[in-house]
Write a protein that holds these residues in place. Structure first.
Motif, PDB file in Angstrom:
ATOM      1  N   ASP A   8     112.596  24.752  62.024  1.00 56.46           N
ATOM      2  CA  ASP A   8     113.667  23.783  62.297  1.00 56.46           C
ATOM      3  C   ASP A   8     113.941  23.698  63.790  1.00 56.46           C
ATOM      4  N   LEU A   9     114.041  24.845  64.423  1.00 54.25           N
ATOM      5  CA  LEU A   9     114.315  24.883  65.852  1.00 54.25           C
ATOM      6  C   LEU A   9     113.208  24.205  66.643  1.00 54.25           C
ATOM      7  N   ARG A  10     111.972  24.478  66.282  1.00 49.44           N
ATOM      8  CA  ARG A  10     110.851  23.825  66.976  1.00 49.44           C
ATOM      9  C   ARG A  10     110.892  22.309  66.807  1.00 49.44           C
ATOM     10  N   ALA A  11     111.241  21.845  65.618  1.00 49.14           N
ATOM     11  CA  ALA A  11     111.316  20.402  65.364  1.00 49.14           C
ATOM     12  C   ALA A  11     112.417  19.759  66.202  1.00 49.14           C
ATOM     13  N   VAL A  12     113.571  20.416  66.284  1.00 52.47           N
ATOM     14  CA  VAL A  12     114.673  19.879  67.081  1.00 52.47           C
ATOM     15  C   VAL A  12     114.316  19.887  68.563  1.00 52.47           C
ATOM     16  N   LEU A  13     113.705  20.961  69.026  1.00 51.16           N
ATOM     17  CA  LEU A  13     113.298  21.027  70.432  1.00 51.16           C
ATOM     18  C   LEU A  13     112.266  19.957  70.757  1.00 51.16           C
ATOM     19  N   LYS A  14     111.370  19.668  69.815  1.00 48.07           N
ATOM     20  CA  LYS A  14     110.384  18.611  70.027  1.00 48.07           C
ATOM     21  C   LYS A  14     111.082  17.259  70.131  1.00 48.07           C
ATOM     22  N   GLU A  15     112.062  17.023  69.246  1.00 49.27           N
ATOM     23  CA  GLU A  15     112.790  15.757  69.295  1.00 49.27           C
ATOM     24  C   GLU A  15     113.545  15.610  70.616  1.00 49.27           C
ATOM     25  N   ILE A  16     114.176  16.677  71.075  1.00 49.17           N
ATOM     26  CA  ILE A  16     114.862  16.647  72.365  1.00 49.17           C
ATOM     27  C   ILE A  16     113.874  16.324  73.481  1.00 49.17           C
ATOM     28  N   SER A  17     112.724  16.954  73.439  1.00 45.32           N
ATOM     29  CA  SER A  17     111.701  16.711  74.453  1.00 45.32           C
ATOM     30  C   SER A  17     111.242  15.249  74.442  1.00 45.32           C
ATOM     31  N   LEU A  18     111.033  14.698  73.256  1.00 46.52           N
ATOM     32  CA  LEU A  18     110.617  13.295  73.156  1.00 46.52           C
ATOM     33  C   LEU A  18     111.687  12.363  73.718  1.00 46.52           C
ATOM     34  N   LEU A  19     112.943  12.638  73.406  1.00 48.67           N
ATOM     35  CA  LEU A  19     114.033  11.819  73.939  1.00 48.67           C
ATOM     36  C   LEU A  19     114.070  11.888  75.466  1.00 48.67           C
ATOM     37  N   GLU A  20     113.939  13.083  76.007  1.00 47.89           N
ATOM     38  CA  GLU A  20     114.005  13.254  77.462  1.00 47.89           C
ATOM     39  C   GLU A  20     112.790  12.650  78.164  1.00 47.89           C
ATOM     40  N   GLU A  21     111.625  12.734  77.537  1.00 46.65           N
ATOM     41  CA  GLU A  21     110.435  12.102  78.126  1.00 46.65           C
ATOM     42  C   GLU A  21     110.598  10.587  78.167  1.00 46.65           C
ATOM     43  N   ASN A  22     111.176  10.031  77.113  1.00 46.98           N
ATOM     44  CA  ASN A  22     111.427   8.586  77.103  1.00 46.98           C
ATOM     45  C   ASN A  22     112.438   8.190  78.167  1.00 46.98           C
ATOM     46  N   GLN A  23     113.463   9.005  78.361  1.00 48.55           N
ATOM     47  CA  GLN A  23     114.435   8.724  79.417  1.00 48.55           C
ATOM     48  C   GLN A  23     113.757   8.722  80.786  1.00 48.55           C
ATOM     49  N   ALA A  24     112.890   9.680  81.006  1.00 44.68           N
ATOM     50  CA  ALA A  24     112.186   9.761  82.288  1.00 44.68           C
ATOM     51  C   ALA A  24     111.295   8.540  82.498  1.00 44.68           C
TER      52      ALA A  24
END
Length: 64
Positions: A8-24
């Protein structure tokens, strides 16, 4: 949400990473080639992505 499993933690961290990459990427595009008329929508989109990322990050902090 309760306790996270490692998966679960890995999935949430991946989603956070995807959101932040899109912001960048959207931020870079804003500086290099975005049409001026797109600025209001781009600002709304960046705000939305930042909010979702923040929600996920604070949810992780409350899970333990």
């Amino acid at each position: 949400m309760g306790k996270y499993t490692e998966a679960d933690l890995r999935a949430v961290l991946k989603e956070i990473s995807l959101l932040e990459e899109n912001q960048a990427l959207l931020g870079w595009d804003s500086l290099t080639g975005m049409p001026e008329d797109a600025a209001p929508f781009r600002a709304e989109l960046l705000s939305y992505l930042a909010g979702k990322s923040f929600e996920l990050q604070t949810e992780i902090g409350r899970a333990h």
